[in-house]
Design a protein around this motif. Structure first.
Motif, PDB file in Angstrom:
ATOM      1  N   THR A 245       0.831  -1.209   0.000  1.00  0.00           N
ATOM      2  CA  THR A 245       0.000   0.000   0.000  1.00  0.00           C
ATOM      3  C   THR A 245       0.862   1.255   0.000  1.00  0.00           C
ATOM      4  O   THR A 245       0.590   2.224  -0.726  1.00  0.00           O
ATOM      5  CB  THR A 245      -0.924   0.012   1.227  1.00  0.00           C
ATOM      6  OG1 THR A 245      -1.774  -1.137   1.181  1.00  0.00           O
ATOM      7  CG2 THR A 245      -1.777   1.274   1.263  1.00  0.00           C
ATOM      8  N   PHE A 246       1.914   1.240   0.825  1.00  0.00           N
ATOM      9  CA  PHE A 246       2.806   2.400   0.892  1.00  0.00           C
ATOM     10  C   PHE A 246       3.438   2.666  -0.471  1.00  0.00           C
ATOM     11  O   PHE A 246       3.485   3.811  -0.927  1.00  0.00           O
ATOM     12  CB  PHE A 246       3.889   2.178   1.940  1.00  0.00           C
ATOM     13  CG  PHE A 246       4.887   3.300   2.017  1.00  0.00           C
ATOM     14  CD1 PHE A 246       4.591   4.483   2.670  1.00  0.00           C
ATOM     15  CD2 PHE A 246       6.134   3.168   1.413  1.00  0.00           C
ATOM     16  CE1 PHE A 246       5.512   5.519   2.725  1.00  0.00           C
ATOM     17  CE2 PHE A 246       7.059   4.197   1.463  1.00  0.00           C
ATOM     18  CZ  PHE A 246       6.744   5.378   2.124  1.00  0.00           C
ATOM     19  N   SER A 247       3.918   1.621  -1.126  1.00  0.00           N
ATOM     20  CA  SER A 247       4.573   1.791  -2.431  1.00  0.00           C
ATOM     21  C   SER A 247       3.610   2.367  -3.453  1.00  0.00           C
ATOM     22  O   SER A 247       3.965   3.252  -4.243  1.00  0.00           O
ATOM     23  CB  SER A 247       5.121   0.450  -2.924  1.00  0.00           C
ATOM     24  OG  SER A 247       6.110  -0.043  -2.040  1.00  0.00           O
ATOM     25  N   ARG A 248       2.360   1.866  -3.434  1.00  0.00           N
ATOM     26  CA  ARG A 248       1.369   2.371  -4.376  1.00  0.00           C
ATOM     27  C   ARG A 248       1.030   3.830  -4.098  1.00  0.00           C
ATOM     28  O   ARG A 248       1.009   4.656  -5.016  1.00  0.00           O
ATOM     29  CB  ARG A 248       0.108   1.505  -4.301  1.00  0.00           C
ATOM     30  CG  ARG A 248      -1.036   2.014  -5.190  1.00  0.00           C
ATOM     31  CD  ARG A 248      -2.237   1.088  -5.124  1.00  0.00           C
ATOM     32  NE  ARG A 248      -2.696   0.890  -3.756  1.00  0.00           N
ATOM     33  CZ  ARG A 248      -3.445   1.763  -3.080  1.00  0.00           C
ATOM     34  NH1 ARG A 248      -3.811   2.914  -3.642  1.00  0.00           N
ATOM     35  NH2 ARG A 248      -3.834   1.499  -1.844  1.00  0.00           N
ATOM     36  N   ARG A 249       0.772   4.151  -2.822  1.00  0.00           N
ATOM     37  CA  ARG A 249       0.442   5.528  -2.465  1.00  0.00           C
ATOM     38  C   ARG A 249       1.600   6.477  -2.768  1.00  0.00           C
ATOM     39  O   ARG A 249       1.390   7.610  -3.235  1.00  0.00           O
ATOM     40  CB  ARG A 249       0.077   5.599  -0.970  1.00  0.00           C
ATOM     41  CG  ARG A 249      -1.223   4.925  -0.594  1.00  0.00           C
ATOM     42  CD  ARG A 249      -2.417   5.794  -0.983  1.00  0.00           C
ATOM     43  NE  ARG A 249      -2.431   7.064  -0.283  1.00  0.00           N
ATOM     44  CZ  ARG A 249      -2.919   7.245   0.950  1.00  0.00           C
ATOM     45  NH1 ARG A 249      -3.435   6.209   1.623  1.00  0.00           N
ATOM     46  NH2 ARG A 249      -2.908   8.433   1.505  1.00  0.00           N
ATOM     47  N   PHE A 250       2.805   6.023  -2.480  1.00  0.00           N
ATOM     48  CA  PHE A 250       3.989   6.862  -2.706  1.00  0.00           C
ATOM     49  C   PHE A 250       4.121   7.199  -4.187  1.00  0.00           C
ATOM     50  O   PHE A 250       4.339   8.349  -4.558  1.00  0.00           O
ATOM     51  CB  PHE A 250       5.243   6.130  -2.203  1.00  0.00           C
ATOM     52  CG  PHE A 250       6.436   7.031  -2.028  1.00  0.00           C
ATOM     53  CD1 PHE A 250       6.773   7.519  -0.767  1.00  0.00           C
ATOM     54  CD2 PHE A 250       7.224   7.398  -3.105  1.00  0.00           C
ATOM     55  CE1 PHE A 250       7.871   8.354  -0.601  1.00  0.00           C
ATOM     56  CE2 PHE A 250       8.318   8.231  -2.943  1.00  0.00           C
ATOM     57  CZ  PHE A 250       8.636   8.708  -1.688  1.00  0.00           C
ATOM     58  N   ARG A 251       3.988   6.199  -5.039  1.00  0.00           N
ATOM     59  CA  ARG A 251       4.120   6.445  -6.477  1.00  0.00           C
ATOM     60  C   ARG A 251       3.014   7.379  -6.980  1.00  0.00           C
ATOM     61  O   ARG A 251       3.257   8.247  -7.826  1.00  0.00           O
ATOM     62  CB  ARG A 251       4.091   5.121  -7.241  1.00  0.00           C
ATOM     63  CG  ARG A 251       4.298   5.279  -8.741  1.00  0.00           C
ATOM     64  CD  ARG A 251       4.216   3.949  -9.454  1.00  0.00           C
ATOM     65  NE  ARG A 251       5.428   3.191  -9.299  1.00  0.00           N
ATOM     66  CZ  ARG A 251       6.508   3.342 -10.066  1.00  0.00           C
ATOM     67  NH1 ARG A 251       6.524   4.274 -11.010  1.00  0.00           N
ATOM     68  NH2 ARG A 251       7.570   2.597  -9.880  1.00  0.00           N
ATOM     69  N   GLU A 252       1.815   7.224  -6.457  1.00  0.00           N
ATOM     70  CA  GLU A 252       0.715   8.103  -6.845  1.00  0.00           C
ATOM     71  C   GLU A 252       0.995   9.552  -6.474  1.00  0.00           C
ATOM     72  O   GLU A 252       0.681  10.472  -7.231  1.00  0.00           O
ATOM     73  CB  GLU A 252      -0.588   7.642  -6.175  1.00  0.00           C
ATOM     74  CG  GLU A 252      -1.145   6.336  -6.728  1.00  0.00           C
ATOM     75  CD  GLU A 252      -2.335   5.831  -5.925  1.00  0.00           C
ATOM     76  OE1 GLU A 252      -2.632   6.453  -4.863  1.00  0.00           O
ATOM     77  OE2 GLU A 252      -2.956   4.853  -6.338  1.00  0.00           O
TER      78      GLU A 252
END
Length: 323
Positions: A245-252
């Motif tokens: 989740t962190f990786s996805r949110r960070f990239r967004e």
């Protein structure tokens, strides 16, 4: 003799206007004979205003463009950004007088003139880094490279900003008459005959403002610990998210992966240390969390195209002229 014609447009920048006459006008053969004739013209032969508090009188009008072997257009105050994709009729007519085989050179934002005239369509070109994004939007058919100091595409050449005009004129001199002549002119003008790296090392990349939501707090936390080893699970734990989740949110939010962003911030921190301290390259690498001097050299070369030592020589404040 090769004739260089410099076109001074209204609002011309005086420093850039003087570059061609200084570089080409200084070039001589081994017997002392001048290699170029440099003349300055305006569109109508009348005096032109400058970006400074004075005007310039010129001795030639637009008819001089017909005799140009090389035409150089320095930058000028070119009006509202949204109007830079077209040329005034007088300027368009003047450019039409340039002979088909003439070499055409722009310095800094004078690239807008060449692009608006269609001379850069499907060609590689550069302009000042601060205008590169706007330039690309205005002229999508131009292959813009904002990382280089100049682009030589044969007949049409473009320089980035200000001193890059010196780099390009020396390059042309080197292309026309070899390194010996170009190096001699560079020494007489007290400028380097060739600068390492490109425009990338001069681009300001301010940190984005941190908001109170998403991964922002974790980014702020990481920025305070760049010298420490930080792994992806630690970042996710600080944000109280799963790694996925962190990786996805960070990239967004940021547009890159957490580790890519972390490396980018470490390189920025290393650049600040090189500019503001006398720490050794190895120590700078350690303080920035990049490990070794070899790692710093690799990352800095990828980011700005120069070594740590060359970067420090360029940006470290010193009293170079003191005796």
């Amino acid at each position: 003799m090769h004739r260089v014609v410099v076109l001074a447009l209204e609002g011309v920048y005086p420093f850039e206007l003087s570059i061609p006459v200084r570089i080409f006008g200084t070039a001589t053969a081994n017997d002392g004979a001048p290699l170029y004739e440099v003349i300055t013209c305006s569109l109508d032969g009348a005096p032109v205003t400058t970006s400074a508090d004075f005007a310039l009188a010129v001795q030639h009008g637009g008819e001089a463009l017909e005799s140009a072997d090389t035409l150089v257009i320095p930058p000028f105050t070119c009006g509202p950004a949204e109007e830079r994709n077209w040329l005034p009729e007088e300027l368009s007519s003047a450019l039409a007088r340039v002979q088909p085989g003439a070499r055409i050179v722009s310095i800094c934002t004078a690239s807008y003139v060449l692009a608006a005239a269609g001379l850069l369509d499907e060609r590689p070109a550069t302009t000042h880094w601060n205008e590169a994004d706007h330039f690309q939007r205005m002229f999508p058919r131009v292959k813009v490279d904002a990382a280089v100091l100049f682009v030589d595409d044969g007949r049409v050449l473009t320089a980035a900003g200000v001193a890059a005009g010196v780099d390009l004129c020396l390059h042309i001199l080197r292309r026309d008459h070899g390194s010996e002549v170009a190096n001699r002119v560079a020494r007489l003008c007290v400028v380097p005959p060739w600068r390492e790296g490109g425009q990338a090392q001069f681009i300001e990349r301010p940190l984005p403002e941190l908001s109170a939501s998403g991964t922002s707090a974790t980014r702020a936390w990481a920025l305070e610990r760049l010298g420490e080893p930080i792994m992806l699970p630690e970042l996710a734990e600080h944000a109280r998210m799963s790694v996925r989740t962190f990786s996805r949110r960070f990239r967004e939010e940021v547009g890159m992966t957490p580790l890519q962003w972390l490396t980018q911030q470490r390189v920025r921190h290393a650049r600040r240390l090189l500019e503001t301290t006398d720490l050794s390259v190895d120590r700078v690498a350690a303080e920035a969390g990049l490990g070794s001097g070899a790692s710093l050299r690799q990352h800095l070369a990828a980011a700005v195209g120069v070594s740590p030592t060359a970067y420090r020589h360029t940006f470290r404040a010193k009293d170079h002229g003191a005796v």
